[in-house]
Design a protein around this motif. Structure first.
Motif, short mmCIF file in Angstrom:
data_model
loop_
_atom_site.label_atom_id
_atom_site.label_comp_id
_atom_site.label_asym_id
_atom_site.label_seq_id
_atom_site.Cartn_x
_atom_site.Cartn_y
_atom_site.Cartn_z
N ILE A 61 0.86 -1.19 0.00
CA ILE A 61 0.00 0.00 0.00
C ILE A 61 0.89 1.24 0.00
CG2 ILE A 61 -1.74 1.26 1.32
CD1 ILE A 61 -2.73 -1.53 2.26
N VAL A 62 0.52 2.19 -0.82
CA VAL A 62 1.28 3.44 -0.96
C VAL A 62 0.41 4.59 -0.46
CG1 VAL A 62 2.32 5.05 -2.61
CG2 VAL A 62 2.57 2.57 -2.95
N ASP A 63 0.87 5.28 0.56
CA ASP A 63 0.15 6.46 1.04
C ASP A 63 0.83 7.68 0.42
OD1 ASP A 63 -1.33 8.39 2.24
OD2 ASP A 63 -1.20 7.53 4.26
N SER A 64 0.22 8.22 -0.62
CA SER A 64 0.90 9.24 -1.44
C SER A 64 0.62 10.67 -1.01
CB SER A 64 0.51 9.05 -2.92
OG SER A 64 -0.88 9.30 -3.08
N HIS A 65 0.00 10.86 0.15
CA HIS A 65 -0.26 12.24 0.63
C HIS A 65 -0.42 12.20 2.14
CE1 HIS A 65 -2.49 16.31 -0.07
NE2 HIS A 65 -2.25 16.19 1.22
N SER A 66 0.62 12.65 2.86
CA SER A 66 0.51 12.69 4.33
C SER A 66 1.30 13.87 4.89
CB SER A 66 1.00 11.39 4.96
OG SER A 66 2.39 11.45 5.19
N HIS A 67 0.92 14.25 6.08
CA HIS A 67 1.60 15.33 6.81
C HIS A 67 2.01 14.75 8.17
CE1 HIS A 67 -0.23 18.50 4.08
NE2 HIS A 67 -1.12 17.55 3.94
N ALA A 110 -5.18 12.00 -10.26
CA ALA A 110 -6.18 12.68 -9.42
C ALA A 110 -6.19 11.96 -8.08
CB ALA A 110 -7.55 12.59 -10.08
N THR A 111 -5.64 12.61 -7.05
CA THR A 111 -5.54 11.96 -5.74
C THR A 111 -6.67 12.45 -4.82
OG1 THR A 111 -3.16 11.68 -5.97
CG2 THR A 111 -4.06 11.57 -3.73
N LEU A 112 -7.49 11.52 -4.40
CA LEU A 112 -8.63 11.85 -3.54
C LEU A 112 -8.31 11.51 -2.09
CD1 LEU A 112 -11.51 10.53 -5.83
CD2 LEU A 112 -10.24 12.69 -5.93
N LEU A 113 -8.80 12.35 -1.18
CA LEU A 113 -8.49 12.19 0.24
C LEU A 113 -9.81 12.13 1.02
CD1 LEU A 113 -5.84 15.05 0.05
CD2 LEU A 113 -5.35 12.62 -0.03
N PRO A 114 -10.55 11.02 0.83
CA PRO A 114 -11.90 10.97 1.39
C PRO A 114 -11.95 11.06 2.92
CG PRO A 114 -11.29 8.84 0.43
CD PRO A 114 -10.24 9.81 0.04
N GLY A 115 -10.87 10.65 3.60
CA GLY A 115 -10.83 10.74 5.06
C GLY A 115 -11.04 12.17 5.53
N THR A 116 -10.49 13.12 4.80
CA THR A 116 -10.61 14.53 5.17
C THR A 116 -12.06 15.00 5.03
OG1 THR A 116 -8.39 14.80 4.34
CG2 THR A 116 -9.63 16.81 4.74
N ALA A 117 -12.69 14.62 3.93
CA ALA A 117 -14.10 15.00 3.73
C ALA A 117 -14.97 14.34 4.81
CB ALA A 117 -14.56 14.60 2.33
N ALA A 121 -6.09 8.02 -7.51
CA ALA A 121 -5.46 7.41 -6.33
C ALA A 121 -6.22 7.86 -5.09
CB ALA A 121 -4.00 7.83 -6.23
N LEU A 122 -6.09 7.07 -4.03
CA LEU A 122 -6.63 7.45 -2.72
C LEU A 122 -5.46 7.58 -1.76
CD1 LEU A 122 -9.54 4.83 -2.39
CD2 LEU A 122 -9.71 7.17 -3.27
N ALA A 123 -5.50 8.59 -0.89
CA ALA A 123 -4.44 8.74 0.11
C ALA A 123 -5.07 9.17 1.43
CB ALA A 123 -3.40 9.75 -0.36
N SER A 124 -4.26 9.10 2.51
CA SER A 124 -4.85 9.34 3.84
C SER A 124 -4.99 10.83 4.17
CB SER A 124 -3.98 8.67 4.92
OG SER A 124 -2.78 9.41 5.10
N ASP A 184 -4.59 7.52 10.31
CA ASP A 184 -3.40 7.06 9.57
C ASP A 184 -3.66 5.78 8.78
OD1 ASP A 184 -3.70 5.18 11.55
OD2 ASP A 184 -1.75 5.51 12.50
N ASN A 185 -4.90 5.29 8.82
CA ASN A 185 -5.17 3.96 8.26
C ASN A 185 -5.82 4.08 6.88
OD1 ASN A 185 -6.04 1.37 7.71
ND2 ASN A 185 -6.50 0.91 9.85
N LEU A 186 -4.97 4.09 5.85
CA LEU A 186 -5.46 4.30 4.48
C LEU A 186 -6.39 3.17 4.03
CD1 LEU A 186 -5.56 5.68 1.74
CD2 LEU A 186 -3.32 4.70 1.22
N LEU A 187 -6.08 1.95 4.43
CA LEU A 187 -6.93 0.83 4.03
C LEU A 187 -8.34 0.97 4.62
CD1 LEU A 187 -6.78 -1.68 2.32
CD2 LEU A 187 -5.89 -2.92 4.28
N LEU A 188 -8.41 1.44 5.85
CA LEU A 188 -9.72 1.69 6.47
C LEU A 188 -10.46 2.79 5.72
CD1 LEU A 188 -11.85 1.48 8.72
CD2 LEU A 188 -10.45 3.07 10.08
#
Ligand SMILES: [Zn+2]
Length: 405
Positions: A75-81, A292-299, A320-323, A333-337
């Motif tokens: 799994i690749v998390d392509s957007h994190s802080h 196009a990287t979507l960050l649904p956790g934030t929404a 792509a999806l990222a955390s 922090d759980n991208l799979l979730l």
């Protein structure tokens, strides 16, 4: 050393998705192999197929029987802080209790609050906190993590954060690949009269320095009203082209700022967020290599409507999806979730879900040699104790990832 795994319940190869460059995927593009085997060394995958069809030449290799397990690309998390000090739990509680974010930000909350907490911490503390976060992500099956600076917001502290990310990269290689993104243009500190002034005084001079030292992998900017303008982005991106550093952008999150088209015009690796992307932006992304990287956790966490994933996918964009893991807008922090919950909401099929957190996420970091388990690609994979691929996201929130040995 050459290794052999056998009798995996399923291997998710994504061979079909790889052939289609991660676009317009159907369920069959998962290219699953039942009772699978894989032969690999440190550098590359040599063979993948059914255990019963293992070529004679590999049959004498010492093998690990992995029945009851499923193998996927890592799994690749392509957007994190991930590198930050303090937390924003109190701000979260106030938001739940009805205080608007604008008011919280006006009172010194938001990114600028995390900036103060981060700058109050010592580099070793920040390194240690981030190291523990990365170890946890790795235990969840994540093998590549993009980490942005952006809570320093002055020359000294942004440099320090970029160095901390570099230290993390060296510490974790090759087990976890860290991708170091320079995001000094995350917010405008209050002691600057304008974003342009901060860009000229801090972001660009420090960009020259960190690029010169060869410690960053990409740059990013928060393109938004009251943050950084289109002019600011163009200035930063032109410098990035001159320095040969890839571009990422926080685009069209709070408003449609034509950020997607801007990203495509500068051949950005990815345009991220896209909650408010226009039809023209969707079309531009679909006709480009920009992910196009979507960050649904934030929404989810902010209670906002999700990005128009289906329109992007149907137009042919690479999604792509990222955390977006950060202390404010997505403290998860759980991208799979996140992907498990997001897939039914965004109407993703199973291939779109898995390519979104593996193959396409790798492309969002310019990594073209991973994300599919086929000969010649890098042996970067994740192992789950599961009856089938479906079980991994079906049991949402339960961590089924395990180590191979
Ligand atoms: Zn972000």
């Amino acid at each position: 050393m050459i290794k052999l795994y056998t009798h995996l319940n399923e291997i998710l190869t994504l061979a079909g998705a790889q052939l289609k460059d991660g676009r317009r995927l159907k369920a069959q593009d998962l290219s699953l192999i039942q009772d699978g085997a894989i032969v690999f060394d440190e550098a590359e995958i040599h063979w993948v197929g059914k255990t019963a069809e293992l070529p004679e030449v590999y049959s004498k290799l010492p093998s690990l029987n992995l029945q009851e397990h499923v193998l996927t690309p890592e799994i690749v998390d392509s957007h994190s802080h991930i590198v930050f000090g303090g937390d924003r739990a109190q701000e979260y509680a106030r938001r739940l209790n009805g205080v608007p974010y604008e008011q919280i930000a006006k009172e010194g909350g938001g990114i600028l609050y995390t900036m103060k907490e981060t700058n109050a911490a010592r580099p070793d503390q920040l390194f240690q906190l981030a190291k523990e976060r990365i170890e946890r992500l790795h235990s969840l099956g994540v093998g590549t993590i993009e980490i942005k600076s952006g809570y320093g917001l002055n020359f000294h502290y942004e440099f320090e954060l970029t160095q901390i990310i570099h230290r993390l990269k060296q510490h974790f290689a090759p087990k976890v690949q860290i991708f170091n993104t320079y995001l000094a243009a995350h917010d405008v500190p209050r002691d600057f009269e304008s974003s342009a002034h901060y860009l000229d005084e801090v972001v660009l001079p420090l960009f020259d320095k960190v690029a010169g030292e060869g410690i960053i992998d990409a740059i990013d900017i928060f393109h938004e009203k009251n943050y950084f303008s289109t002019d600011d982005c163009q200035k930063l991106f032109s410098r990035a082209h001159a320095l040969n550093i890839p571009i990422k952008i926080h685009a069209d999150e709070l408003n449609d700022n034509d950020g997607a088209r801007l990203a495509v015009s500068f051949k950005a690796l990815s345009a991220d967020h896209l909650l408010k992307v226009s039809a023209a932006g969707i079309q531009a992304l679909a006709e480009s290599a920009t992910v196009a990287t979507l960050l649904p956790g934030t929404a989810f966490f902010l209670g906002k409507p999700l990005a128009p994933a289906r329109q992007l996918l149907d137009a042919g964009a690479k999604v792509a999806l990222a955390s977006d893991f950060n202390p404010g807008s997505c403290h998860c922090d759980n991208l799979l979730l996140i992907a498990s919950i997001a897939a039914p909401q965004l109407k993703l099929n199973q291939a779109e879900l898995w390519a979104g957190i593996t193959l396409n996420a790798a492309h969002a970091l310019g990594l073209s040699q991973q994300g599919a388990l086929i000969p010649g690609m890098k042996p970067r994979f994740a192992l789950f104790k599961a009856d089938s691929l479906a079980h991994i996201t079906y049991h949402w929130g339960k961590n089924l990832a395990v180590k191979a040995e």
